[in-house]
Every structure is written in C-alpha cells, then in structure tokens.
Design a protein around this motif. Sequence first.
Motif, mmCIF file in Angstrom:
data_model
loop_
_atom_site.group_PDB
_atom_site.id
_atom_site.type_symbol
_atom_site.label_atom_id
_atom_site.label_comp_id
_atom_site.label_asym_id
_atom_site.label_seq_id
_atom_site.Cartn_x
_atom_site.Cartn_y
_atom_site.Cartn_z
ATOM 1 N N CYS A 195 5.878 12.199 -0.742
ATOM 2 C CA CYS A 195 5.703 11.628 0.122
ATOM 3 C C CYS A 195 5.978 10.657 1.292
ATOM 4 O O CYS A 195 7.224 9.861 1.022
ATOM 5 C CB CYS A 195 4.320 10.938 -0.311
ATOM 6 S SG CYS A 195 2.769 9.683 1.341
ATOM 7 N N ARG A 244 0.988 3.978 -2.897
ATOM 8 C CA ARG A 244 0.622 5.751 -2.704
ATOM 9 C C ARG A 244 1.980 6.914 -2.972
ATOM 10 O O ARG A 244 1.333 7.628 -3.697
ATOM 11 C CB ARG A 244 0.394 6.090 -1.029
ATOM 12 C CG ARG A 244 -1.051 5.005 -0.757
ATOM 13 C CD ARG A 244 -2.149 5.768 -1.547
ATOM 14 N NE ARG A 244 -2.621 6.667 -2.051
ATOM 15 C CZ ARG A 244 -3.702 7.302 -0.755
ATOM 16 N NH1 ARG A 244 -4.612 6.796 -0.158
ATOM 17 N NH2 ARG A 244 -3.860 8.782 -0.975
ATOM 18 N N LYS A 245 3.254 6.114 -2.413
ATOM 19 C CA LYS A 245 4.079 7.143 -3.182
ATOM 20 C C LYS A 245 4.549 6.903 -4.568
ATOM 21 O O LYS A 245 4.943 8.206 -4.976
ATOM 22 C CB LYS A 245 5.454 6.480 -2.038
ATOM 23 C CG LYS A 245 5.681 6.126 -0.837
ATOM 24 C CD LYS A 245 6.850 5.840 -0.229
ATOM 25 C CE LYS A 245 8.346 6.869 -0.823
ATOM 26 N NZ LYS A 245 8.393 8.375 -0.937
ATOM 27 N N ILE A 263 -0.887 9.277 4.997
ATOM 28 C CA ILE A 263 -0.128 10.378 4.135
ATOM 29 C C ILE A 263 -0.804 11.352 3.477
ATOM 30 O O ILE A 263 0.843 12.488 3.278
ATOM 31 C CB ILE A 263 -1.084 9.508 2.719
ATOM 32 C CG1 ILE A 263 -1.576 7.846 2.953
ATOM 33 C CG2 ILE A 263 -0.482 10.086 2.188
ATOM 34 C CD1 ILE A 263 0.424 7.248 2.491
ATOM 35 N N TRP A 264 -1.563 12.033 4.704
ATOM 36 C CA TRP A 264 -1.344 14.611 3.768
ATOM 37 C C TRP A 264 -0.482 15.156 5.271
ATOM 38 O O TRP A 264 -0.242 15.692 4.886
ATOM 39 C CB TRP A 264 -2.734 14.171 3.967
ATOM 40 C CG TRP A 264 -3.345 14.113 2.198
ATOM 41 C CD1 TRP A 264 -4.574 13.218 2.219
ATOM 42 C CD2 TRP A 264 -3.396 14.452 0.972
ATOM 43 N NE1 TRP A 264 -4.926 12.779 1.095
ATOM 44 C CE2 TRP A 264 -3.539 13.660 0.254
ATOM 45 C CE3 TRP A 264 -1.846 15.863 0.459
ATOM 46 C CZ2 TRP A 264 -3.493 13.974 -0.977
ATOM 47 C CZ3 TRP A 264 -1.313 14.867 -0.837
ATOM 48 C CH2 TRP A 264 -3.191 14.579 -1.654
ATOM 49 N N ILE A 297 2.076 7.219 -6.468
ATOM 50 C CA ILE A 297 1.187 8.358 -7.312
ATOM 51 C C ILE A 297 1.189 9.225 -6.531
ATOM 52 O O ILE A 297 1.534 10.300 -7.843
ATOM 53 C CB ILE A 297 -0.614 7.978 -6.851
ATOM 54 C CG1 ILE A 297 -0.771 6.436 -7.845
ATOM 55 C CG2 ILE A 297 -1.197 8.969 -7.381
ATOM 56 C CD1 ILE A 297 -1.771 5.860 -6.754
ATOM 57 N N LEU A 298 1.803 9.625 -5.888
ATOM 58 C CA LEU A 298 1.786 11.249 -5.194
ATOM 59 C C LEU A 298 3.431 11.566 -5.481
ATOM 60 O O LEU A 298 3.798 12.607 -5.501
ATOM 61 C CB LEU A 298 1.744 11.267 -3.477
ATOM 62 C CG LEU A 298 0.256 11.143 -2.774
ATOM 63 C CD1 LEU A 298 0.613 10.533 -1.623
ATOM 64 C CD2 LEU A 298 -0.019 12.823 -3.755
ATOM 65 N N THR A 340 3.164 14.705 3.418
ATOM 66 C CA THR A 340 3.584 14.839 2.302
ATOM 67 C C THR A 340 3.894 16.845 1.712
ATOM 68 O O THR A 340 3.058 17.023 2.538
ATOM 69 C CB THR A 340 2.347 14.476 1.533
ATOM 70 O OG1 THR A 340 1.647 13.362 0.840
ATOM 71 C CG2 THR A 340 1.927 14.695 -0.340
ATOM 72 N N TYR A 376 0.372 -1.110 0.325
ATOM 73 C CA TYR A 376 -0.024 -0.169 0.034
ATOM 74 C C TYR A 376 1.287 1.433 -0.034
ATOM 75 O O TYR A 376 0.831 2.266 -0.647
ATOM 76 C CB TYR A 376 -1.013 -0.007 1.412
ATOM 77 C CG TYR A 376 -2.064 0.771 1.590
ATOM 78 C CD1 TYR A 376 -3.298 1.221 0.521
ATOM 79 C CD2 TYR A 376 -2.054 2.336 1.657
ATOM 80 C CE1 TYR A 376 -3.983 1.837 0.307
ATOM 81 C CE2 TYR A 376 -2.643 3.704 2.094
ATOM 82 C CZ TYR A 376 -3.648 3.216 1.140
ATOM 83 O OH TYR A 376 -4.532 4.382 1.044
ATOM 84 N N ARG A 377 2.170 1.010 1.068
ATOM 85 C CA ARG A 377 3.066 2.111 0.715
ATOM 86 C C ARG A 377 3.265 2.640 -0.720
ATOM 87 O O ARG A 377 3.776 3.762 -1.423
ATOM 88 C CB ARG A 377 4.319 1.540 1.616
ATOM 89 C CG ARG A 377 4.824 2.994 2.012
ATOM 90 C CD ARG A 377 5.984 2.757 3.517
ATOM 91 N NE ARG A 377 6.658 4.420 2.922
ATOM 92 C CZ ARG A 377 8.017 3.969 2.342
ATOM 93 N NH1 ARG A 377 8.415 2.989 1.679
ATOM 94 N NH2 ARG A 377 9.215 4.984 2.406
ATOM 95 N N ILE A 428 -5.469 6.482 8.033
ATOM 96 C CA ILE A 428 -4.685 6.838 6.524
ATOM 97 C C ILE A 428 -4.819 7.985 6.137
ATOM 98 O O ILE A 428 -2.909 8.832 5.363
ATOM 99 C CB ILE A 428 -5.397 5.347 4.961
ATOM 100 C CG1 ILE A 428 -5.226 4.095 5.802
ATOM 101 C CG2 ILE A 428 -4.284 5.756 4.860
ATOM 102 C CD1 ILE A 428 -3.398 3.843 5.625
ATOM 103 N N THR A 429 -5.614 8.595 5.648
ATOM 104 C CA THR A 429 -6.199 10.145 5.295
ATOM 105 C C THR A 429 -4.728 10.917 6.209
ATOM 106 O O THR A 429 -4.080 11.844 5.556
ATOM 107 C CB THR A 429 -7.220 10.088 5.387
ATOM 108 O OG1 THR A 429 -7.880 9.854 4.164
ATOM 109 C CG2 THR A 429 -7.136 11.768 4.879
#
Length: 442
Positions: free
Chosen positions: A277, A261-262, A352-353, A264-265, A356, A257-258, A348-349
Amino acid sequence: MQTLAATYYEVLGIGPEATLAEIKAAYARQLDSFREMMKAQERPTAEHLNALRQAFQTLGDPEARQAYDATLEKAPPAALVPEPAAPAAPVQAGDAAAETAERHEENFRFVGDGGEYFRIWIVNLLLSILTLGIYSAWAKVRREQYFHRNLLLDGSGFDYHGQPIAILKGRAVAVVLLLSLSVAQNISPLAYGIVALGLLALLPWLAVKAFRFRAHNTSYRGLRFSFHGSYGQAFKVFFGYGLLVPLTLWLAFPVFYRQVRKFILDNTRFGTTAFDCAVTTGTLYKIFLLPGLIFIGLIVALGVIAGMAAAGAAGKEAFLALGVVFMLIPLLLVISQAVIVPYVAARITNAIWGTTRLGFHRFVSRLPVGGYIGLTVVNWLAIIFTLGLFIPWAQVRVARFRAEYLALAVSGSLNDFVAGEASTASAIGDEAAEMFDLDIGL
C-alpha cells in the motif's frame, strides 16, 4: 473434484434441476476439493480452475443458464466444455515478464441476494439471543462464509474457513480480560492502573493474532491469505503513532490511520506475494479536512450558544436556542452517520485500494462518493421504517455496490498467477498460522 466433464452441470457435480443455492454450494465444494488437490503431488492445472469458473458464471446467471440449457439439446455435450489441448503442468509464479505483459482489469462482483441473506441473518439473531450470545461465534462463521463466497473475482469466489470454537475462545479471552479490569477497579486505584497498563500492552498482541486469524481463514480459488506482522511492529503502530493522536488533539489522526492500514496490508500475503500500500499522508489529510472543519464548526457553534445561555446575557432567547440545539444533537448524529461517514469511507476506499498492489498487479477503486452517500441514506431510512428488518438487504446492497467499483488490474494471466502461487506457497506458513487460532473480532 473430477477432471473436465461434458457439461457445466457435471463440472460442478450437480443435476440440471439444481437451484441457485445448490449451485453455489457445489461451487464452494469444488473449490475446497481444488485446494486439497493443490497439496497432492499431481496438482491441478489452470484449465481446471477455468472450467469451474466458466461453469459457475454460466449456471449462476439465470439468463446465461437458460441460453446454455437450450444449447444442450442442440450440440453434443462433449463440445460444450472444451478439453485442454494437452496436459499442462502447474503454472509457475509470476516472473519479471509479467510486469511487461498486457494489463487488463478483472472486476469484482457480489452476487448475494438480500432475501437469501435475511434467512441466515434472522436465524443467527434468534439463536444468539436464545443461547445468550454463545451462538454468535457460529453466526459469524455463517455470515462471513456467505459474504466471502458471494464475492467473485474473475468468476471465482472467495471463502472463509474460520472455526466457531476458535472465535468463541477469542471472545472468552476478551471477557476474562474485561472482568479482570472490573475486579481490579473494585480493589484499588493502583491495582486498576496496573491491570489497565497490562491490557494496553496486550492489545497489539491480540491485534496481530486477530489479523493472522482472519487472513489465514480467507482464501481465493483454494489458496489462503496470510499475515506476517510482528508484535514489535504492532506495538510501534498502536502505541507509538497512537499516542500522537491525543497529544496533538487529533491532528495526527491521518498519520496514525495510514500506519495502521499499511501495517495490515503490507504484512498480508496471497500465497507468497505480498500486498503493498503506497497511500500518502497528504492524501489522507485532504480526505479528513472537510469532515474535521465541519466537526470543529459545530463544536464552536454549540459552545457559543451554551456560553450565552449560561451567562444569561440573551435571556429566554438563549435558553430557547440552547434547547433547540440539544434537540438537534440526535439529528446531527444521524446526518453524520448517513453523510459524513460514507463520504469518508468512499474516499478512503479509493485512496487505499487505488494505491495498493499485489505483486505485478494493482487494485483499482472508483467508488462514487455521491452514489455511496445516496445508498447509505436510503439504507438508513429503510432500516428505520422497517424497525431494523432491512439490515440484511442493506448489508447486501453495500457489498454489491462496493464490489461493483473495485477491480484488479492484472498483468498477464490471473489463472497463471494463482496457479503459480499455489504451487510455491509455503506449507510451513500454514502450519504456523494454525497455532494462533484465536479471533477477538465480532
């Protein structure tokens, strides 16, 4: 878009009798016009953006608008929207000095209305049914535009520029791929295996195109985002780390999952500035630990009861217990969706944010876990008791709640940063992205 005008109504190009919907539409048009001006030799200054933002903030708020209207009768119109002191050149991109400048938070805000979105939602639903799903591409564009344009940062809304035909093409490609898999299954196991492997190899490519499409068609203050991830990177993430998940019985899911997300961001840019991120694997393991233990506990309990019933060791009581367990399964699924999923989503939100950055600026997320679970439970109950008609209000409530607890800690001036990025953004990047106008998302 005109230059600075006497009143906020003139800034947006509307009359004093304009409705809220007309104000929002005018604001979106002015942002589009601003973006076009960015391509010209004489680019607009930060003062233009500031005037637009002030006008929308005031006229978009009923109380502030009423107070402003009252001042129109008392003060000379020219005094209501101050002209800039001197012609200002477009501000350049943030430099090292911005890193040390005073940091302040700019809050996100969602100003959509449930009743307003219901009208869009019900029309989208009916037309999609009547056209056997073909209209769903146009429905997606209307939905995305509504949620983007009503999400504000420092008074300015985002925008969505996706074209329905591009979305329809993406869905047609997805249907063809699935049909080919179905046909191969009817031919032979070997043909099915070959086609399935081919589709698996295509998935990272399709994912990259979808991320690129979404980023390119999203803008803030007229400046678009972009995605620069490669097929090789996507293949490594989705296959390399993705295969670890089943091989480790889901123990490696936080690692996978990490990486997603990395991927994408870290490959997304606003203008020329990239997101970064820095969420850690340990943080994600802590988030997934509690839901994982609950899930394992339920599986073990069900297995023990089922085993007792199968062995007949406990007689009628075991069969009765097994029947109760099966009746409780739907209830457990609802509880997981209403409690566990929002618990994970909120944490998670924040994780992650909260880690970032966008250049010198960083995001701040303080989504309250208990509040988000409560919001989700109420939404679920309302949706059930209204037979689904509450869905538009639920979506608006979630968007408003999430935006309320998200902010951007700005180093220096946000106006200067956006104007500088607009002046240095590469036109080549936009042209390249236009070549990949394909979206497979729903």
